[in-house]
Design a protein around this motif. Structure first.
Motif, PDB file in Angstrom:
ATOM      1  N   GLN A 105      63.851 108.047  33.244  1.00  0.00           N
ATOM      2  CA  GLN A 105      64.956 108.418  32.832  1.00  0.00           C
ATOM      3  C   GLN A 105      66.033 108.596  34.077  1.00  0.00           C
ATOM      4  O   GLN A 105      67.219 108.957  33.721  1.00  0.00           O
ATOM      5  CB  GLN A 105      65.032 110.022  32.039  1.00  0.00           C
ATOM      6  N   PHE A 106      65.568 108.576  35.214  1.00  0.00           N
ATOM      7  CA  PHE A 106      66.388 108.590  36.339  1.00  0.00           C
ATOM      8  C   PHE A 106      67.493 107.659  36.319  1.00  0.00           C
ATOM      9  O   PHE A 106      67.244 106.279  35.960  1.00  0.00           O
ATOM     10  CB  PHE A 106      65.834 108.769  37.692  1.00  0.00           C
ATOM     11  N   ASP A 107      68.858 107.684  36.394  1.00  0.00           N
ATOM     12  CA  ASP A 107      69.901 106.730  36.303  1.00  0.00           C
ATOM     13  C   ASP A 107      70.858 106.465  37.436  1.00  0.00           C
ATOM     14  O   ASP A 107      71.943 106.017  36.899  1.00  0.00           O
ATOM     15  CB  ASP A 107      70.621 106.721  34.875  1.00  0.00           C
ATOM     16  N   ALA A 108      70.446 106.930  38.429  1.00  0.00           N
ATOM     17  CA  ALA A 108      71.623 106.925  39.566  1.00  0.00           C
ATOM     18  C   ALA A 108      71.148 106.146  40.719  1.00  0.00           C
ATOM     19  O   ALA A 108      70.972 107.026  41.971  1.00  0.00           O
ATOM     20  CB  ALA A 108      72.043 108.348  39.642  1.00  0.00           C
ATOM     21  N   PRO A 109      70.927 104.950  41.027  1.00  0.00           N
ATOM     22  CA  PRO A 109      71.033 104.011  39.796  1.00  0.00           C
ATOM     23  C   PRO A 109      69.796 103.966  38.900  1.00  0.00           C
ATOM     24  O   PRO A 109      68.725 104.575  39.292  1.00  0.00           O
ATOM     25  CB  PRO A 109      71.110 102.606  40.549  1.00  0.00           C
ATOM     26  N   PRO A 110      69.756 103.104  37.708  1.00  0.00           N
ATOM     27  CA  PRO A 110      68.720 103.350  36.691  1.00  0.00           C
ATOM     28  C   PRO A 110      67.364 102.899  37.432  1.00  0.00           C
ATOM     29  O   PRO A 110      67.091 101.979  38.280  1.00  0.00           O
ATOM     30  CB  PRO A 110      68.874 101.980  35.892  1.00  0.00           C
ATOM     31  N   CYS A 111      66.230 103.792  37.403  1.00  0.00           N
ATOM     32  CA  CYS A 111      64.858 103.390  37.923  1.00  0.00           C
ATOM     33  C   CYS A 111      64.029 102.741  36.584  1.00  0.00           C
ATOM     34  O   CYS A 111      63.904 103.211  35.642  1.00  0.00           O
ATOM     35  CB  CYS A 111      64.170 104.832  38.063  1.00  0.00           C
ATOM     36  N   ASP A 112      63.595 101.869  37.032  1.00  0.00           N
ATOM     37  CA  ASP A 112      62.772 100.817  36.356  1.00  0.00           C
ATOM     38  C   ASP A 112      61.107 101.013  36.491  1.00  0.00           C
ATOM     39  O   ASP A 112      60.450 100.382  35.622  1.00  0.00           O
ATOM     40  CB  ASP A 112      62.885  99.442  36.270  1.00  0.00           C
ATOM     41  N   ARG A 113      60.782 102.170  36.985  1.00  0.00           N
ATOM     42  CA  ARG A 113      59.400 102.679  37.038  1.00  0.00           C
ATOM     43  C   ARG A 113      58.983 103.108  35.692  1.00  0.00           C
ATOM     44  O   ARG A 113      59.791 103.581  34.811  1.00  0.00           O
ATOM     45  CB  ARG A 113      59.163 103.522  38.181  1.00  0.00           C
ATOM     46  N   GLY A 163      57.373 114.012  31.700  1.00  0.00           N
ATOM     47  CA  GLY A 163      58.444 114.712  31.891  1.00  0.00           C
ATOM     48  C   GLY A 163      59.988 113.832  31.738  1.00  0.00           C
ATOM     49  O   GLY A 163      60.864 114.342  32.108  1.00  0.00           O
ATOM     50  N   GLY A 164      59.744 112.708  30.956  1.00  0.00           N
ATOM     51  CA  GLY A 164      60.825 111.792  31.173  1.00  0.00           C
ATOM     52  C   GLY A 164      61.183 110.985  32.379  1.00  0.00           C
ATOM     53  O   GLY A 164      62.132 110.338  32.631  1.00  0.00           O
ATOM     54  N   TYR A 165      60.173 110.990  33.427  1.00  0.00           N
ATOM     55  CA  TYR A 165      60.256 110.762  34.600  1.00  0.00           C
ATOM     56  C   TYR A 165      59.079 109.814  35.335  1.00  0.00           C
ATOM     57  O   TYR A 165      57.940 110.073  34.802  1.00  0.00           O
ATOM     58  CB  TYR A 165      60.590 111.645  35.918  1.00  0.00           C
ATOM     59  N   CYS A 166      59.308 108.695  35.889  1.00  0.00           N
ATOM     60  CA  CYS A 166      58.244 108.189  36.534  1.00  0.00           C
ATOM     61  C   CYS A 166      57.498 109.255  37.756  1.00  0.00           C
ATOM     62  O   CYS A 166      58.022 110.274  37.825  1.00  0.00           O
ATOM     63  CB  CYS A 166      58.713 106.969  37.582  1.00  0.00           C
ATOM     64  N   ALA A 167      56.177 108.908  38.193  1.00  0.00           N
ATOM     65  CA  ALA A 167      55.351 109.577  39.088  1.00  0.00           C
ATOM     66  C   ALA A 167      56.118 110.488  39.871  1.00  0.00           C
ATOM     67  O   ALA A 167      55.965 111.506  40.345  1.00  0.00           O
ATOM     68  CB  ALA A 167      54.278 109.086  39.501  1.00  0.00           C
ATOM     69  N   THR A 168      57.107 109.596  40.823  1.00  0.00           N
ATOM     70  CA  THR A 168      57.818 109.859  41.907  1.00  0.00           C
ATOM     71  C   THR A 168      58.907 110.933  41.634  1.00  0.00           C
ATOM     72  O   THR A 168      58.939 111.853  42.339  1.00  0.00           O
ATOM     73  CB  THR A 168      58.235 108.487  42.627  1.00  0.00           C
ATOM     74  N   HIS A 169      59.873 110.607  40.823  1.00  0.00           N
ATOM     75  CA  HIS A 169      60.692 111.411  40.472  1.00  0.00           C
ATOM     76  C   HIS A 169      60.357 112.605  39.543  1.00  0.00           C
ATOM     77  O   HIS A 169      61.024 113.657  39.699  1.00  0.00           O
ATOM     78  CB  HIS A 169      61.897 110.581  39.465  1.00  0.00           C
ATOM     79  N   TYR A 170      59.186 112.560  39.085  1.00  0.00           N
ATOM     80  CA  TYR A 170      58.534 113.884  38.441  1.00  0.00           C
ATOM     81  C   TYR A 170      58.054 114.611  39.566  1.00  0.00           C
ATOM     82  O   TYR A 170      58.423 116.108  39.498  1.00  0.00           O
ATOM     83  CB  TYR A 170      57.441 113.501  37.403  1.00  0.00           C
ATOM     84  N   GLN A 171      57.691 114.266  40.837  1.00  0.00           N
ATOM     85  CA  GLN A 171      57.181 114.951  41.886  1.00  0.00           C
ATOM     86  C   GLN A 171      58.426 115.561  42.413  1.00  0.00           C
ATOM     87  O   GLN A 171      58.358 116.845  42.965  1.00  0.00           O
ATOM     88  CB  GLN A 171      56.483 114.224  42.639  1.00  0.00           C
ATOM     89  N   GLN A 172      59.507 114.784  42.726  1.00  0.00           N
ATOM     90  CA  GLN A 172      60.807 115.338  43.169  1.00  0.00           C
ATOM     91  C   GLN A 172      61.064 116.805  42.452  1.00  0.00           C
ATOM     92  O   GLN A 172      61.448 117.563  42.985  1.00  0.00           O
ATOM     93  CB  GLN A 172      61.807 114.419  43.271  1.00  0.00           C
TER      94      GLN A 172
END
Length: 273
Positions: free
Chosen positions: A58-66, A71-80
């Motif tokens: 769900q990260f959109d700045a810019p959109p992440c296509d992972r 929790g609505g995020y890819c593994a890397t953004h969830y870790q952040q």
């Protein structure tokens, strides 16, 4: 009352899972209780979506296509997010198919493992491209002055007191010190940081202290052939060594037969000073 009949919920903020046991009097779910029992800091528990409901990050700045992980995020953004860090774009992600089936380092034909590199050349995130750049910065020489690391090849040395959340045996971009032959990495520095410094009254050895203080700064994508490196400047609190000092030290003369301050390091490893 049996545990299964207890309506009390886990006290970790935002968890909401059923109570399993108490740690220091605090009610916790099974997963958070296991974290506490192992002495780990309590962290959010990944809650996977039911099969068929997975979406993109769900990260959109810019959109992440992972692909979605938790929790609505890819593994890397969830870790952040779970580490309490600001969410940032992830460097040039491609699918394995886009990278190609074989390693893109030189003439290597091994199967691709990650980011288009095989398991050896990927190197747990510090790629062979970065290692080549570090070795070039060192003038192709080890701490002992050798230009040939032997059959075991060059070893990536890192500080073992890094505070970025990984174990002492792992490394990150912030704790890399340089490239060493296996004898210097395991015996010289291992002996110095362990046995030698642990003995009261032993004076620091300038050559080894200088090496221990250095940190490599990466410029650009560490997995790219265009990556460049330098030593962090003296103004950086995490290092006391500059790029210009790396080649000026007497440590970089060729030969293994010198002795540091009259002390022979490790198992037959002798350093030049």
């Amino acid at each position: 009352m049996a545990v299964g009949q207890n309506a009390e919920a886990c006290s970790f903020q935002g968890c909401g899972r059923p109570f399993r046991a108490r740690s220091a009097g605090v009610p916790l779910c099974r997963s958070h209780y296991d974290q506490a029992r192992q002495g780990l800091p309590l962290r959010p528990i990944k809650a996977k979506l039911p099969a068929g409901l997975y979406t993109k990050c769900q990260f959109d700045a810019p959109p992440c296509d992972r692909p979605h992980s938790s929790g609505g995020y890819c593994a890397t953004h969830y870790q952040q997010w779970s580490d309490g860090k600001p969410l940032t774009p992830i460097r040039g992600w491609k699918s394995q198919a886009e990278w190609g089936p074989t390693c893109r380092y030189g003439d290597c034909e091994a199967a691709s493992h990650s980011r288009g590199l095989c398991n050896v050349h990927y190197g747990r995130g510090i790629s062979q491209f970065s290692r080549d750049a570090i070795l070039a910065l060192q003038g192709g020489l080890c701490l002992c002055g050798a230009s040939d690391p032997g059959q075991r090849g060059w070893q990536l040395d890192h500080a073992h007191d890094c505070t970025r959340g990984h174990s002492p045996n792992n490394y990150c971009q912030g704790c890399v010190r340089g490239m060493l032959c296996i004898a210097c990495n395991r015996h010289a520095l291992g002996w110095y940081e362990g046995t030698y410094l642990a003995q009261p009254g032993n004076a620091p050895i300038p050559l080894l202290e200088d090496w221990r203080s250095r940190r490599v700064q990466f410029h650009g994508d560490v997995d790219s052939p265009e990556v460049t490196v330098s030593y962090r400047t003296a103004g950086d609190a995490s290092s006391c060594r500059s790029e210009g000092s790396a080649r000026g030290s007497d440590a970089w003369v060729d030969g293994r037969l010198g002795v540091v301050g009259g002390v022979t390091a490790g198992e037959g490893v002798q350093l030049v000073q």
